[in-house]
Enzyme design. Sequence first.
Site, short mmCIF file in Angstrom:
data_model
loop_
_atom_site.label_atom_id
_atom_site.label_comp_id
_atom_site.label_asym_id
_atom_site.label_seq_id
_atom_site.Cartn_x
_atom_site.Cartn_y
_atom_site.Cartn_z
CB THR A 20 -0.73 0.04 1.11
OG1 THR A 20 -0.11 0.32 2.36
CG2 THR A 20 -1.84 -1.42 1.43
CB ALA A 41 1.98 -0.13 6.55
CB ILE A 69 8.41 -0.44 8.31
CG1 ILE A 69 7.88 -1.00 9.62
CG2 ILE A 69 8.30 1.15 8.28
CD1 ILE A 69 6.50 -0.58 10.02
CE LYS A 70 5.60 1.11 -0.85
NZ LYS A 70 4.30 0.97 -1.24
CB VAL A 71 11.72 3.84 4.76
CG1 VAL A 71 10.96 3.36 6.22
CG2 VAL A 71 12.47 3.05 4.15
#
Length: 217
Positions: A27, A56, A82-84
């Site tokens: 997402t 996310a 975790i998307k960074v």
Amino acid sequence: MKFFADTAEIDDIKELAATGLLDGVTTNPSLIHKSGRDFMEVTKEICGIVDGPVSAEVVALDHATMMKEAEVLRKIADNVCIKVPLTIDGLKTCKALTGEGTMVNVTLCFSANQALLAAKAGATFVSPFVGRHDDNGFDGMDLIRDIRLIYDNYLFDTEILVASVRHGMHVLEAAKIGADVMTAPPVVIRALFKHVLTDKGIEGFLADWVKTGQSIV
Ligand code: E4P
């Protein structure tokens, strides 16, 4: 190659998960906005549908706040990734989180050098955006080829997650190059099942079957 769905639409995710071919979900803030759902709530729901990683994305731009956001997001479920963004602060956050055993997807990658940095920061996934790369006059698949070569040269564990996938040719090329994962909108994944000759073949077989007057069950 693993298949992730690039969406926050629950019905689509459920339908694709039922095929048994869905390995994860990605997402981003735009997809959350499009869904009209609460970020935490919809992410939790998605994590309950698929066993694989659910990306996310943090929205902070500085490392300290990214860490605080990641702390909240990773409590949602064990399969949250975790998307960074691929920035200095994003990679600092990547290094810290992967060091703690949290999955990290480094997103918005547009060069092989950026992908090299993401791998050195210990990223679980790097997301090169092939569609947006094509839109800007580059060849998205050349980027995937370069990253594959570099990662293989140094035996990096980081998985190449081909993102911003727009059509079946992107999926085919990604698989031929040996990308680890591709994430695509549900409409693109559904189109992969389709072939005009499959439909035509079914039509012909059924027409002849009816003529036999038989039934299997
Ligand atoms: C990937 O994780 C991104 O969410 C996505 O693939 C971006 O795709 P777009 O360029 O179609 O917005």
